[in-house]
Design a protein around this motif. Structure first.
Motif, PDB file in Angstrom:
ATOM      1  N   ILE A 248     -38.207  17.134 -37.336  1.00 29.94           N
ATOM      2  CA  ILE A 248     -39.083  15.958 -37.383  1.00 29.94           C
ATOM      3  C   ILE A 248     -38.255  14.681 -37.414  1.00 29.94           C
ATOM      4  N   ARG A 249     -37.186  14.664 -38.203  1.00 29.95           N
ATOM      5  CA  ARG A 249     -36.312  13.474 -38.220  1.00 29.95           C
ATOM      6  C   ARG A 249     -35.662  13.247 -36.858  1.00 29.95           C
ATOM      7  N   ARG A 250     -35.300  14.323 -36.170  1.00 29.93           N
ATOM      8  CA  ARG A 250     -34.692  14.191 -34.835  1.00 29.93           C
ATOM      9  C   ARG A 250     -35.707  13.636 -33.833  1.00 29.93           C
ATOM     10  N   ILE A 251     -36.936  14.101 -33.897  1.00 29.77           N
ATOM     11  CA  ILE A 251     -37.985  13.581 -33.016  1.00 29.77           C
ATOM     12  C   ILE A 251     -38.191  12.094 -33.275  1.00 29.77           C
ATOM     13  N   ARG A 252     -38.186  11.705 -34.537  1.00 25.77           N
ATOM     14  CA  ARG A 252     -38.355  10.277 -34.872  1.00 25.77           C
ATOM     15  C   ARG A 252     -37.185   9.465 -34.354  1.00 25.77           C
ATOM     16  N   ASP A 253     -35.991  10.058 -34.369  1.00 26.00           N
ATOM     17  CA  ASP A 253     -34.805   9.349 -33.901  1.00 26.00           C
ATOM     18  C   ASP A 253     -34.888   9.052 -32.406  1.00 26.00           C
ATOM     19  N   THR A 254     -35.644   9.851 -31.663  1.00 26.80           N
ATOM     20  CA  THR A 254     -35.805   9.600 -30.231  1.00 26.80           C
ATOM     21  C   THR A 254     -36.882   8.554 -29.947  1.00 26.80           C
ATOM     22  N   GLY A 255     -37.519   8.052 -30.995  1.00 34.26           N
ATOM     23  CA  GLY A 255     -38.534   7.014 -30.821  1.00 34.26           C
ATOM     24  C   GLY A 255     -39.949   7.542 -30.693  1.00 34.26           C
ATOM     25  N   ARG A 256     -40.129   8.813 -30.930  1.00 35.93           N
ATOM     26  CA  ARG A 256     -41.461   9.418 -30.840  1.00 35.93           C
ATOM     27  C   ARG A 256     -42.024   9.617 -32.243  1.00 35.93           C
ATOM     28  N   PRO A 257     -43.341   9.674 -32.374  1.00 33.59           N
ATOM     29  CA  PRO A 257     -43.931   9.975 -33.687  1.00 33.59           C
ATOM     30  C   PRO A 257     -43.769  11.461 -34.015  1.00 33.59           C
ATOM     31  N   TRP A 258     -43.790  11.780 -35.293  1.00 38.16           N
ATOM     32  CA  TRP A 258     -43.538  13.147 -35.743  1.00 38.16           C
ATOM     33  C   TRP A 258     -44.499  14.196 -35.206  1.00 38.16           C
ATOM     34  N   PRO A 259     -45.771  13.875 -34.876  1.00 34.08           N
ATOM     35  CA  PRO A 259     -46.646  14.939 -34.362  1.00 34.08           C
ATOM     36  C   PRO A 259     -46.163  15.595 -33.065  1.00 34.08           C
ATOM     37  N   TRP A 260     -45.142  15.031 -32.419  1.00 31.93           N
ATOM     38  CA  TRP A 260     -44.583  15.674 -31.233  1.00 31.93           C
ATOM     39  C   TRP A 260     -44.008  17.052 -31.563  1.00 31.93           C
ATOM     40  N   ILE A 261     -43.814  17.354 -32.830  1.00 25.77           N
ATOM     41  CA  ILE A 261     -43.319  18.673 -33.219  1.00 25.77           C
ATOM     42  C   ILE A 261     -44.279  19.765 -32.741  1.00 25.77           C
ATOM     43  N   PHE A 262     -45.547  19.430 -32.631  1.00 28.35           N
ATOM     44  CA  PHE A 262     -46.546  20.413 -32.226  1.00 28.35           C
ATOM     45  C   PHE A 262     -46.482  20.753 -30.733  1.00 28.35           C
ATOM     46  N   ILE A 263     -45.643  20.058 -29.982  1.00 31.82           N
ATOM     47  CA  ILE A 263     -45.481  20.367 -28.567  1.00 31.82           C
ATOM     48  C   ILE A 263     -44.997  21.798 -28.390  1.00 31.82           C
ATOM     49  N   VAL A 264     -44.333  22.308 -29.402  1.00 35.81           N
ATOM     50  CA  VAL A 264     -43.801  23.669 -29.351  1.00 35.81           C
ATOM     51  C   VAL A 264     -44.916  24.717 -29.282  1.00 35.81           C
ATOM     52  N   LEU A 265     -46.123  24.344 -29.629  1.00 35.21           N
ATOM     53  CA  LEU A 265     -47.242  25.278 -29.610  1.00 35.21           C
ATOM     54  C   LEU A 265     -47.831  25.499 -28.213  1.00 35.21           C
ATOM     55  N   ILE A 266     -47.404  24.717 -27.241  1.00 35.65           N
ATOM     56  CA  ILE A 266     -47.866  24.912 -25.870  1.00 35.65           C
ATOM     57  C   ILE A 266     -47.175  26.159 -25.316  1.00 35.65           C
ATOM     58  N   PRO A 267     -47.947  27.134 -24.885  1.00 38.10           N
ATOM     59  CA  PRO A 267     -47.329  28.370 -24.382  1.00 38.10           C
ATOM     60  C   PRO A 267     -46.394  28.118 -23.197  1.00 38.10           C
ATOM     61  N   LEU A 268     -45.335  28.856 -23.173  1.00 36.27           N
ATOM     62  CA  LEU A 268     -44.328  28.892 -22.112  1.00 36.27           C
ATOM     63  C   LEU A 268     -43.448  27.649 -22.028  1.00 36.27           C
ATOM     64  N   ILE A 269     -44.006  26.455 -21.994  1.00 35.28           N
ATOM     65  CA  ILE A 269     -43.171  25.267 -21.794  1.00 35.28           C
ATOM     66  C   ILE A 269     -42.895  24.480 -23.074  1.00 35.28           C
ATOM     67  N   GLY A 270     -43.637  24.751 -24.144  1.00 38.99           N
ATOM     68  CA  GLY A 270     -43.517  23.959 -25.358  1.00 38.99           C
ATOM     69  C   GLY A 270     -42.124  23.966 -25.958  1.00 38.99           C
ATOM     70  N   VAL A 271     -41.502  25.121 -26.025  1.00 41.35           N
ATOM     71  CA  VAL A 271     -40.156  25.227 -26.600  1.00 41.35           C
ATOM     72  C   VAL A 271     -39.162  24.436 -25.758  1.00 41.35           C
ATOM     73  N   PHE A 272     -39.282  24.522 -24.435  1.00 41.42           N
ATOM     74  CA  PHE A 272     -38.365  23.798 -23.551  1.00 41.42           C
ATOM     75  C   PHE A 272     -38.587  22.291 -23.612  1.00 41.42           C
ATOM     76  N   TRP A 273     -39.840  21.895 -23.769  1.00 41.86           N
ATOM     77  CA  TRP A 273     -40.159  20.475 -23.885  1.00 41.86           C
ATOM     78  C   TRP A 273     -39.563  19.914 -25.172  1.00 41.86           C
ATOM     79  N   LEU A 274     -39.708  20.649 -26.276  1.00 39.05           N
ATOM     80  CA  LEU A 274     -39.116  20.205 -27.539  1.00 39.05           C
ATOM     81  C   LEU A 274     -37.602  20.143 -27.425  1.00 39.05           C
TER      82      LEU A 274
END
Length: 100
Positions: free
Chosen positions: A63-89
């Motif tokens: 979450i701190r790393r996501i914030r460091d990129t300028g995105r809000p913390w809820p981007w952590i949930f991108i990992v829940l998208i099947p197949l591409i979520g892990v790669f997107w994170l």
């Protein structure tokens, strides 16, 4: 040499602030090496304790790393998208730090 690693554990419940890209990847590398060593050389129970204990500090660091990129913390949930979520994170975590 590993003076950055204790910070991973001491900031386990710190979901505020930022984690720089280099600090993030150094900790990920150390955790991978420790995990491999523990899984191969230590009793299974010790590896299990390490793996479970690393969940909350790892989540906080992500979450701190996501914030460091300028995105809000809820981007952590991108990992829940099947197949591409892990790669997107992973792509997000590879991005440089945002200014400000």
């Amino acid at each position: 040499m590993l003076n950055f690693y204790p910070q991973f554990w001491t900031r386990a419940f710190d979901f505020e602030g930022r984690t720089s890209r280099i600090d993030y990847w150094k900790i990920v590398l150390v955790n991978i090496i420790l995990g491999l060593l523990l899984s191969n050389l230590a009793p299974a129970a010790l590896y299990t304790v390490f793996a479970w204990a690393s969940i909350c500090p790892g989540l906080a660091m992500n979450i701190r790393r996501i914030r460091d990129t300028g995105r809000p913390w809820p981007w952590i949930f991108i990992v829940l998208i099947p197949l591409i979520g892990v790669f997107w994170l992973l792509w997000i975590e590879l991005q440089p730090s945002a200014d400000g």
